[in-house]
Design an enzyme around this catalytic site. Structure first.
Site, PDB file in Angstrom:
ATOM      1  N   THR A   1     -30.134  47.697  -1.827  1.00 61.25           N
ATOM      2  CA  THR A   1     -30.921  46.673  -1.132  1.00 61.25           C
ATOM      3  C   THR A   1     -32.412  46.995  -1.204  1.00 61.25           C
ATOM      4  O   THR A   1     -33.236  46.118  -1.475  1.00 61.25           O
ATOM      5  CB  THR A   1     -30.458  46.556   0.330  1.00 61.25           C
ATOM      6  OG1 THR A   1     -29.120  46.077   0.320  1.00 61.25           O
ATOM      7  CG2 THR A   1     -31.335  45.598   1.123  1.00 61.25           C
TER       8      THR A   1
ATOM      9  N   CYS B   1      -5.822  12.963  -8.288  1.00 65.24           N
ATOM     10  CA  CYS B   1      -6.316  12.669  -9.636  1.00 65.24           C
ATOM     11  C   CYS B   1      -5.221  12.951 -10.671  1.00 65.24           C
ATOM     12  O   CYS B   1      -4.273  12.175 -10.761  1.00 65.24           O
ATOM     13  CB  CYS B   1      -7.601  13.434  -9.919  1.00 65.24           C
ATOM     14  SG  CYS B   1      -8.585  12.620 -11.185  1.00 65.24           S
TER      15      CYS B   1
ATOM     16  N   HIS C   1     -10.635  11.802  -5.618  1.00 63.81           N
ATOM     17  CA  HIS C   1     -10.570  13.164  -5.073  1.00 63.81           C
ATOM     18  C   HIS C   1     -10.919  13.160  -3.582  1.00 63.81           C
ATOM     19  O   HIS C   1     -12.088  13.348  -3.224  1.00 63.81           O
ATOM     20  CB  HIS C   1     -11.573  14.065  -5.808  1.00 63.81           C
ATOM     21  CG  HIS C   1     -11.188  14.399  -7.207  1.00 63.81           C
ATOM     22  ND1 HIS C   1     -10.397  15.475  -7.524  1.00 63.81           N
ATOM     23  CD2 HIS C   1     -11.475  13.787  -8.380  1.00 63.81           C
ATOM     24  CE1 HIS C   1     -10.223  15.530  -8.828  1.00 63.81           C
ATOM     25  NE2 HIS C   1     -10.862  14.511  -9.376  1.00 63.81           N
TER      26      HIS C   1
ATOM     27  N   GLU D   1     -10.482  15.366  -1.478  1.00 60.92           N
ATOM     28  CA  GLU D   1     -10.900  16.690  -0.987  1.00 60.92           C
ATOM     29  C   GLU D   1     -12.410  16.825  -0.858  1.00 60.92           C
ATOM     30  O   GLU D   1     -12.895  17.668  -0.106  1.00 60.92           O
ATOM     31  CB  GLU D   1     -10.325  17.798  -1.879  1.00 60.92           C
ATOM     32  CG  GLU D   1     -10.904  17.927  -3.295  1.00 60.92           C
ATOM     33  CD  GLU D   1     -10.205  17.052  -4.338  1.00 60.92           C
ATOM     34  OE1 GLU D   1      -9.605  16.030  -3.949  1.00 60.92           O
ATOM     35  OE2 GLU D   1     -10.281  17.383  -5.537  1.00 60.92           O
TER      36      GLU D   1
END
Ligand code: GLN
Length: 549
Positions: free
Chosen positions: A191, A381, A507, A509
């Protein structure tokens, strides 16, 4: 207008998108209007042509943009409506710069990364801000600090911050604190180095969000603060969540991330009211009921390939106070073997979208098993096309029925390429994409679930139900529960005399959220529970869904 820039350090897959989205949740709940934007440093114009192995799911927006799956997080965690402006790739930036060059915009000049590419990146920040007018714009820079292709984006946000002035920009660096098992220690060095890299470019992060598997103690926080040049309280711990990604906003609130962001941006707003969100978490952690759902797909080993599908299933569970355990089933493995064994103990089967013929016969077997055994089925789909092929072959007796995508010479092309797609040669961005209206058949189960007969759902496909077969299917009892308003394209099908067999060409979702679960997923989970426990569930979420109207 205030700006937050989210960068990533040390490694990829840290969940920067999730962190940005969760911060969005907190800021929205403090009464701020938020929008989110993603910069992707790759050269593809969008991820639409990339394999799920490369990129995970392609997330589709209302306007038909094929975007990064992080935009899915943004939409699920906030109420912001996104468009293609919210996802910029290097490819788009370069295309614009090169078009400008040909059009003489830079006449007489040498076209360079700095300033022309970096200016174009900044223009895209300003354009989005001007168009959507949020209080806060959160911009996530994809990739990891140190990547060559990310440099123009970092330089652009540095310049942007310089122009915007102090108090208007917050740099948030999401980084990783690895745990070295042999030493039994968390390590801060990676980091420190990634922050040093950022500072080399001229960006000093205000906040460090530290992804870790173990809690970071006071000494470690002090060390990070000292060597990364941030105040002690600006070191935020973001530990792996125990149960659900939806815990992340609450975790970051406990770490006071939103307070610190507001302080940095000089925003005087009340604390976030997270009570409704907490209720969602309660139902996720300690649900009253449980079901197991099988997802029969082709990219089962990849965590991200069906991201929105998995999330929508979880949301369907939230709506029913029901925990959803997802079993990932490799479609190819269903091609042989006994389906009764493979699907044992499952409350329902879901067949998601897909392209290419690998595993297709396995999916068809799964659909057949669900139909014949009264096992709830939700097809999305390709999952709808599969259900049509199966019904054609096994109920109507259309031998060899198929989609012309998989067998161009099939004697029964029950699924065929859309008329308008026949002449399309370019691959990228040319499918039937985005939000389209759909009319639902009054009295159908689908209409009952939606509670309305006009919906709008997102699409991404080239093939469709072949209308030459419509009458034959209808005569055999097959239900066309939804079509385009002009009746030309089949959008939803149902199989009668079955506890739950619904499949859509769109779709669903992509429009499900934890606090607004999608009606089809809600209904599917309820049916799955009833199948396993012979007890109907009463839905607990009744709020209107964005698909309606
Ligand atoms: N391959 C199918 C088509 O193009 C299904 C696409 C999908 O599932 N997204 O129509």
């Amino acid at each position: 207008m205030k700006y937050i820039f989210v960068t990533g350090g040390v490694v990829s897959s840290l969940g920067k998108g999730l962190t940005a989205a969760a911060l969005g949740t907190l800021l929205e709940n403090r009464g701020l209007k938020v929008t989110l934007q993603k910069f992707d440093p790759y050269l593809n114009l969008d991820p639409g042509t990339m394999s799920p192995f490369q990129h995970g799911e392609v997330y589709v927006l209302d306007d038909g943009a094929e975007t990064d799956l992080d935009l899915g997080h943004y939409e699920r965690f906030t109420s912001t409506k996104l468009s293609r402006r919210n996802n910029t790739t290097s490819g788009q930036v370069y295309q614009q710069v090169l078009d400008n060059e040909r059009n003489g915009v830079y006449l007489g000049k040498t076209v360079q990364v700095i300033p022309h590419v970096t200016d174009e990146i900044q223009r895209r920040i300003t354009l989005l801000a001007d168009e959507t007018k949020p209080d806060v714009l959160i911009t996530e820079v994809g990739g990891t600090v140190g990547d060559i292709e990310g440099l123009p984006f970092l330089e652009a946000i540095r310049e942007f911050a310089q122009e915007a002035g102090p108090g208007n920009v917050c740099f948030l660096h999401v980084t990783y604190i690895p745990f070295i098992k042999a030493a039994g220690e968390l390590k801060t060095k990676p980091t420190q180095q990634s922050v040093a890299k950022l500072r080399e470019i001229g960006i000093a992060p205000h906040l460090l969000v530290c992804r870790c598997e173990h809690p970071i103690n006071k000494e470690l926080r002090q060390k990070l603060a000292m060597f990364c040049n941030v105040p002690f309280e600006a070191v935020i711990e973001e530990k792996d969540v125990d149960h659900s990604i939806y815990e992340v906003p609450l975790m970051l609130q406990r770490e006071r991330l939103d307070d610190l962001v507001c302080k940095t941006l000089q925003l005087d707003v009340p604390p976030a009211n997270m009570t409704p969100w907490q209720d969602i978490i309660r139902r996720l952690i300690a649900p009253q009921h449980r079901v197991r759902i099988g997802v029969v797909g082709k990219y089962i080993e990849l965590q991200d390939a069906y991201k929105s599908v998995y999330e929508a299933l979880i949301h369907g569970g939230i709506a029913n106070d029901c925990g959803v355990q997802i079993e990932q089933i490799e479609a190819e493995s269903v091609e042989s073997g006994d389906p009764a064994k493979i699907f044992k103990g499952l409350g329902g089967l879901l067949v998601p979208g897909g392209f290419g013929d690998r595993g297709i016969e396995g999916k068809i077997r799964a659909a057949r098993f669900a139909r014949e055994n009264g096992l709830p089925y939700l097809g999305l789909c390709l999952g709808m096309q599969i259900a049509v092929i199966e019904y054609g072959r096994n109920v109507l007796g259309l031998e060899g029925a198929h989609s012309t995508e998989f067998n161009p010479n099939t004697p029964h092309p029950v699924i065929d390429i859309q008329e308008g797609q026949k002449t399309v040669v370019q691959k990228g961005g040319t499918m039937r994409l985005g939000s389209q209206a759909c009319r639902l058949e009054p009295g159908s189960r689908t209409a009952a679930l939606y509670g309305t007969c006009l919906i709008h759902e997102r699409h991404r496909h080239r093939f469709e139900f072949n209308n030459d077969y419509r009458k034959r299917f209808a005569d055999a009892g097959f239900i066309f529960a939804g079509t385009t308003p002009d009746d030309r394209l089949v959008e939803v099908i149902e199989i009668p005399n079955h506890p739950f067999f619904i499949a859509s060409q769109y779709h669903p979702e992509f429009l499900s959220k934890p606090n607004a679960p999608h009606p089809l997923f809600r209904g599917f989970i309820a049916a799955a529970h009833e199948r396993l426990h012979s007890k109907p569930l009463l839905p607990v979420v009744t709020s209107a869904h964005p698909t309606s109207g």
